[in-house]
Enzyme design. Structure first.
Site, mmCIF file in Angstrom:
data_model
loop_
_atom_site.group_PDB
_atom_site.id
_atom_site.type_symbol
_atom_site.label_atom_id
_atom_site.label_comp_id
_atom_site.label_asym_id
_atom_site.label_seq_id
_atom_site.Cartn_x
_atom_site.Cartn_y
_atom_site.Cartn_z
ATOM 1 N N TYR A 299 -21.229 6.524 11.879
ATOM 2 C CA TYR A 299 -22.375 5.835 13.068
ATOM 3 C C TYR A 299 -21.061 4.568 12.824
ATOM 4 O O TYR A 299 -20.513 4.071 12.452
ATOM 5 C CB TYR A 299 -23.389 6.095 12.482
ATOM 6 C CG TYR A 299 -24.068 5.143 10.585
ATOM 7 C CD1 TYR A 299 -23.017 4.441 10.035
ATOM 8 C CD2 TYR A 299 -24.959 5.447 9.758
ATOM 9 C CE1 TYR A 299 -22.465 4.111 8.092
ATOM 10 C CE2 TYR A 299 -25.029 4.538 9.160
ATOM 11 C CZ TYR A 299 -24.388 4.505 7.969
ATOM 12 O OH TYR A 299 -24.386 3.665 6.738
ATOM 13 N N GLU A 300 -22.221 3.335 13.711
ATOM 14 C CA GLU A 300 -21.727 2.302 14.148
ATOM 15 C C GLU A 300 -20.404 2.647 14.843
ATOM 16 O O GLU A 300 -19.788 1.210 15.833
ATOM 17 C CB GLU A 300 -21.193 0.605 13.410
ATOM 18 C CG GLU A 300 -23.588 1.334 12.332
ATOM 19 C CD GLU A 300 -23.923 0.698 13.244
ATOM 20 O OE1 GLU A 300 -24.305 0.657 13.867
ATOM 21 O OE2 GLU A 300 -25.301 1.238 12.496
ATOM 22 N N GLY A 301 -20.036 3.776 15.910
ATOM 23 C CA GLY A 301 -18.706 3.530 16.976
ATOM 24 C C GLY A 301 -18.356 4.405 15.283
ATOM 25 O O GLY A 301 -17.521 4.147 14.781
#
Length: 592
Positions: free
Chosen positions: A440-442
């Site tokens: 997550y978050e890229g």
């Protein structure tokens, strides 16, 4: 039951001896961070994490979150009281401006608290962590009215925050976003669409949830240039600032996940929900990326946090577990077998984790200090250098620390053998919880592409040249110090690999972009290893300057292990990078 002890002494050594935090007294907020204040903050934060958050980690994993037929979500038993303790202690606003009720202390102290909380209870720590990210975005891009309305209540912990980007058909490629925003006569917007994977999207910890939502205003340009950011509260806010009528946003379901069961990961349905524009229309990505960058650093810290707690429990097991005899003769002849910590391969695993943890924590604090400089310094050149650092190293911190943090959780699990696979011992939860941080978050492959494709060439490569120059300067400065030779010589070789890899990309990526894509992850790890090696160099220098003690000697041993056994991987990463994309791209898709 697994245990956790916050590494307060290690943090104080880094802040005081390695980074000389007291030399930052010219920055606003730092003058209040005296050694006594820092010591008290870290001690109290450690106590909260060890005694309140950590005991709920396993039970929260077992119970998970529950969605009720009316759309409400309840968190595991004890989470509400623990969250209240976190909020009541003022931890939410530790580094937020005093004008909105924060304590205005350096951001680096908040990063330390994120480290401790992530180790103690990753799922629970995400609720305040996401709120802090949302506050950061509002602080930079929100109107003064929005800041006055939302920030004080979020700092108090009465309200929490989220970010809503991902949709069922688009994750990284936000240009495909479909959630729409229709202007209303009163200046607000009606938001309609579905968002998925929304951490802390619905829960029972706070009286209101402030959603930051990306949406496209009707008639806006296609792609990323037409995306705007909106603030959409769960409950509409009355004139006196209290939550009023329910807004048109609801949790459709919660995901059944591999880990972080105590955090509610929600499908959020927006059905004409009332929202207000944050910042400029069609400039939503710029506003959201403030939160994203905060979140990416926090996620890197999560990787470190899981590595740290897994290490502590693996060491405790290795000291107690009796199995076999030492290869050089019995070390506990009075016992039926020696503890497994005598075996070289067990030590290899434990030292690999510890050598990472200490350097990674230094890298986090160094980067957090740059964040403080970028936000607080009045010197334009000082700010620019700090912003260059943040832009260059944020993807490295996020990806490297989560990749190696997961690997280390698996190593720690291996130390326990069969017991590591049994839920009762807790190591399997650390592995499961650590895994999400790579995604997550890229996702980490995206972080690598961001580094190679955007951060390296930005401003003519200014940030990279500054980083290379700083490491090279350190090596030259300490070349004549015999005590530093075990650190400086390997670091110099690794730096040469990074310079060669950078040059190879400059010569081969423009003409053939697939070369950049195929080598991006190896380049990120190559750069990350050099950054960790540089941190070990600075730690070693400070340890040599400190009074001799078993603790300082242990640091030097761990540092030498890193230099001898881990840093040489830069040569392998360079070889992979330099191989180019031919083998990667040769196979037709249908042949896979």
């Amino acid at each position: 039951m697994p245990s956790y002890k916050a590494p307060v002494e290690d943090v104080l050594f880094l802040l005081d001896d390695v980074f000389a935090i007291q030399s930052y007294g010219h920055l606003p907020g730092f003058s209040d961070a005296s050694p006594d204040v820092i010591g008290a903050v870290l001690t109290e934060g450690a106590k909260l994490c060890e005694e309140v958050l950590a005991p709920l980690n396993q039970t929260g994993d077992r119970q998970g979150c529950t969605r009720h037929p009316d759309g409400r979500v309840t968190t595991p038993e004890g989470f509400k009281a623990a969250y209240d303790a976190y909020a009541d202690g003022g931890w939410m606003g530790l580094s937020m401006p005093a004008a909105y009720g924060g304590q205005d202390l350096p951001h680096v102290l908040n990063s330390v608290m994120q480290d401790f909380a992530s180790s103690a209870n990753l799922a629970l720590s995400m609720y305040p962590g996401l709120t802090q990210g949302a506050m950061a975005a509002l602080l930079v891009h929100g109107s003064e009215a929005q800041k006055r309305l939302y920030l004080p209540r979020m700092i108090e912990g009465r309200w929490t925050g989220t970010m809503n980007l991902t949709e069922p058909h688009c994750g990284t490629d936000l240009g495909l976003l479909r959630t729409r925003a229709v202007p209303k006569p009163d200046g607000s917007y009606a938001i309609t669409g579905t968002k998925i994977f929304i951490s802390a999207g619905e829960h029972d910890l706070s009286e209101n949830i402030v959603h930051l939502v990306l949406a496209r205003i009707e008639g806006a340009p296609a792609g990323t240039k037409g995306i705007s950011l909106f603030v959409v509260p769960k409950f509409l806010v009355a004139e006196d600032g209290t939550p009023g009528a329910r807004n048109g946003v609801a949790c459709g379901s919660i995901e059944h996940k591999m880990g972080i069961h105590g955090n509610a990961t929600c499908v959020m349905n927006y059905d004409g929900a009332t929202g207000w524009l944050v910042g400029e229309a069609n400039r939503g990505l710029a506003a959201m990326f403030v939160m994203m960058n905060e979140a990416r650093l926090a996620v890197g810290i999560q990787g470190l946090g899981q590595s740290e707690v897994a290490y502590q429990n693996a060491v405790a097991y290795a000291r107690d577990r009796l199995q076999g005899r030492s290869l050089t003769g019995a070390k506990a002849p009075e016992k039926p077998a020696d503890p497994i910590i005598v075996h070289p391969d067990v030590r290899r695993m434990l030292l690999s984790i510890r050598a990472f943890n200490e350097a990674a924590r230094a890298l986090v604090l160094w980067t957090a200090l740059q964040a403080d400089i970028s936000h607080r310094s009045q010197d334009p050149q000082e700010r620019q250098a700090a912003e260059d650092h943040m832009g260059l190293l944020t993807p490295v911190v996020k990806a490297l620390l989560t990749d190696l943090g997961f690997d280390n959780a698996v190593k720690a699990q291996q130390v326990l053998g069969g017991h590591g696979y049994i839920e009762e011992w807790g190591l399997s939860q650390f592995v499961r919880d650590a895994r999400i941080a790579q995604i997550y978050e890229g996702a980490n492959g995206i972080q690598a592409m961001d580094l190679v494709g955007r951060k390296l060439p930005r401003d003519g490569g200014r940030a990279m040249m500054r980083f290379l120059g700083e490491v090279e300067g350190f090596c030259k400065q300490n070349a004549g110090d015999e005590a530093m030779t075990p650190f400086v010589v390997p670091l110099g070789k690794a730096l040469g690999d990074l310079q060669a890899g950078t040059m190879w990309l400059m010569q081969n990526a423009m003409a053939k972009p697939d070369n950049a894509g195929a080598g991006a992850t190896d380049y990120l790890h190559l750069m990350g290893l050099v950054a960790l090696g540089y941190m070990w160099g600075r730690i070693a220098k400070a340890a040599h300057a400190a009074s001799a003690s078993p603790r300082m000697e242990a640091k030097l041993v761990a540092g030498r292990f890193f230099m001898e056994r881990m840093l040489p991987e830069t040569a392998t990463r360079l070889a992979r990078l330099s191989a180019g994309a031919d083998a990667v791209m040769a196979m037709p898709a249908e042949a896979f």
